[in-house]
Design a protein around this motif. Structure first.
Motif, mmCIF file in Angstrom:
data_model
loop_
_atom_site.group_PDB
_atom_site.id
_atom_site.type_symbol
_atom_site.label_atom_id
_atom_site.label_comp_id
_atom_site.label_asym_id
_atom_site.label_seq_id
_atom_site.Cartn_x
_atom_site.Cartn_y
_atom_site.Cartn_z
ATOM 1 N N THR A 1 -4.917 13.428 -0.031
ATOM 2 C CA THR A 1 -5.206 12.177 -0.728
ATOM 3 C C THR A 1 -4.494 12.103 -2.068
ATOM 4 O O THR A 1 -4.148 13.123 -2.679
ATOM 5 C CB THR A 1 -6.718 11.999 -0.952
ATOM 6 N N SER B 1 0.798 -1.193 0.000
ATOM 7 C CA SER B 1 0.000 0.000 0.000
ATOM 8 C C SER B 1 0.840 1.256 0.000
ATOM 9 O O SER B 1 0.369 2.301 0.379
ATOM 10 C CB SER B 1 -0.871 0.013 1.234
ATOM 11 N N CYS B 2 2.103 1.134 -0.313
ATOM 12 C CA CYS B 2 2.937 2.322 -0.282
ATOM 13 C C CYS B 2 3.898 2.311 -1.430
ATOM 14 O O CYS B 2 4.195 1.316 -1.977
ATOM 15 C CB CYS B 2 3.739 2.416 0.971
ATOM 16 N N TRP C 1 -3.704 10.710 4.029
ATOM 17 C CA TRP C 1 -3.061 11.120 5.272
ATOM 18 C C TRP C 1 -3.989 12.073 6.017
ATOM 19 O O TRP C 1 -4.531 13.004 5.420
ATOM 20 C CB TRP C 1 -1.749 11.846 4.993
ATOM 21 N N ALA D 1 -3.331 3.393 3.358
ATOM 22 C CA ALA D 1 -3.118 3.008 1.968
ATOM 23 C C ALA D 1 -4.042 1.845 1.651
ATOM 24 O O ALA D 1 -4.101 0.868 2.392
ATOM 25 C CB ALA D 1 -1.661 2.614 1.738
ATOM 26 N N TYR E 1 -4.185 6.608 -1.410
ATOM 27 C CA TYR E 1 -3.442 6.999 -0.214
ATOM 28 C C TYR E 1 -4.150 8.169 0.461
ATOM 29 O O TYR E 1 -4.608 9.099 -0.213
ATOM 30 C CB TYR E 1 -2.012 7.431 -0.574
ATOM 31 N N ALA F 1 -1.850 7.514 8.431
ATOM 32 C CA ALA F 1 -1.720 7.238 7.002
ATOM 33 C C ALA F 1 -2.536 5.994 6.696
ATOM 34 O O ALA F 1 -2.571 5.055 7.490
ATOM 35 C CB ALA F 1 -0.252 7.013 6.634
#
Length: 301
Positions: free
Chosen positions: A194, A25-26, A204, A218, A202, A216
């Motif tokens: 986003t 997810s990152c 935050w 994801a 994503y 955060a």
């Protein structure tokens, strides 16, 4: 003691699996922004800009200014060492063990597990080129490059994304530096930042009053594999290097089949860089395969 040591193996491997799913997810990261939008290396990949409202140009400039403040509100130290409490929850398992978190920006993020402070039973280490897991109880280890795992490779996952999450920083997938043009990829809505990239989303959440990242999230959405999410919440901010830094990291990794919770509590944070960033594995240790590790983690009840 035997019971504790036997469970440490599962903890060490569970810590690793948190990464592939979280990394799923990152992306990469590392940022460069200053008040003039010129390029200050902040070792994060933070960026953002929104274009809502009746005056898009003004909104975009305001968003960039806000992102610059969030980025500037992060420690400038290049290294950190902290004692930690490492807690893992999965199914009926709820295990807590002591340890140490050691980080040097752009070099390594290392977690050492030492139950009761007596001996190291497991080590999880992320460098720019590889992920290393050492099980000292059973004299086994796993070392893998990020691109050897197709799921991570396809989503552009590498060391810099993980580093950003551990350092409570913003990042942008696939980029190590961010210029003004890339900032337009982000949307800002109140305290939320986003970014949508293909199947990846994503988000935050920040505290507008102090320009601080609080969480955060994801999300990876696939018609074939369903939805997987990585959530990373930050709390209990302490002063580190004159800037606020979260002493509590609550990590949630969820897929359609399983949910894993990892809580890391940092204690006695120090800007210590007097330690070796490389780990040598003894020739007496047996290498194991990634699939073997993943299967054991998924079988934790």
């Amino acid at each position: 003691m035997t019971t504790i040591l036997s469970t440490m193996r599962r903890i060490a491997m569970a810590a690793l699996i948190a990464t592939p799913i979280l990394t799923a997810s990152c992306g990469s990261k590392k940022t460069v922004i200053d008040d003039n939008n010129k390029g200050v290396d902040i070792t994060t990949g933070a960026t953002n800009t929104g274009n809502t409202g009746t005056a898009p140009a003004v909104k975009k400039a305001d968003n960039i200014t806000y992102l610059a403040k969030v980025t500037a509100n992060q420690p400038t130290e290049k290294a950190m060492v902290a004692n930690i409490d490492f807690n893992l929850k999965s199914g009926k398992k709820d295990i807590t063990v002591g340890g140490k978190l050691s980080m040097k920006k752009d070099q390594v993020v290392r977690i050492q597990l030492t139950p009761m402070g007596l001996m190291e039973v497991g080590r999880l280490e992320f460098t720019k080129d590889s992920v290393l897991i050492i099980d000292r109880v059973h004299k086994q280890f796993l070392k893998s490059s990020y691109d050897q795992v197709s799921f991570l490779k396809n989503n552009g996952i590498d060391f810099y994304a993980l580093q950003a999450l551990f350092w409570n920083q913003l990042f942008i997938p696939g980029e190590r530096t961010i210029n003004k043009n890339l900032l337009a990829k982000y949307e800002v809505d109140g305290s939320n930042i986003t970014l949508q990239q293909g199947k990846m989303n994503y988000r935050w959440q920040t505290d507008n009053s102090v320009e601080r990242i609080l969480s955060a999230l994801a999300t990876y959405s696939s018609t074939q594999h369903g939805k997987s999410q990585l959530g990373w919440d930050y709390s209990d901010f302490k002063t580190f290097g004159g800037k606020p830094f979260p002493a509590q990291h609550a990590i949630t990794i969820s897929t359609t089949k399983k949910t894993l919770n990892v809580n890391i509590t940092l204690k006695s944070m120090k800007a210590d860089d007097d330690w070796d960033t490389s780990t040598k594995v003894s020739g007496k240790y047996k290498p194991v395969q990634l699939d073997e590790v993943i299967n054991k983690i998924l079988n934790i009840q």
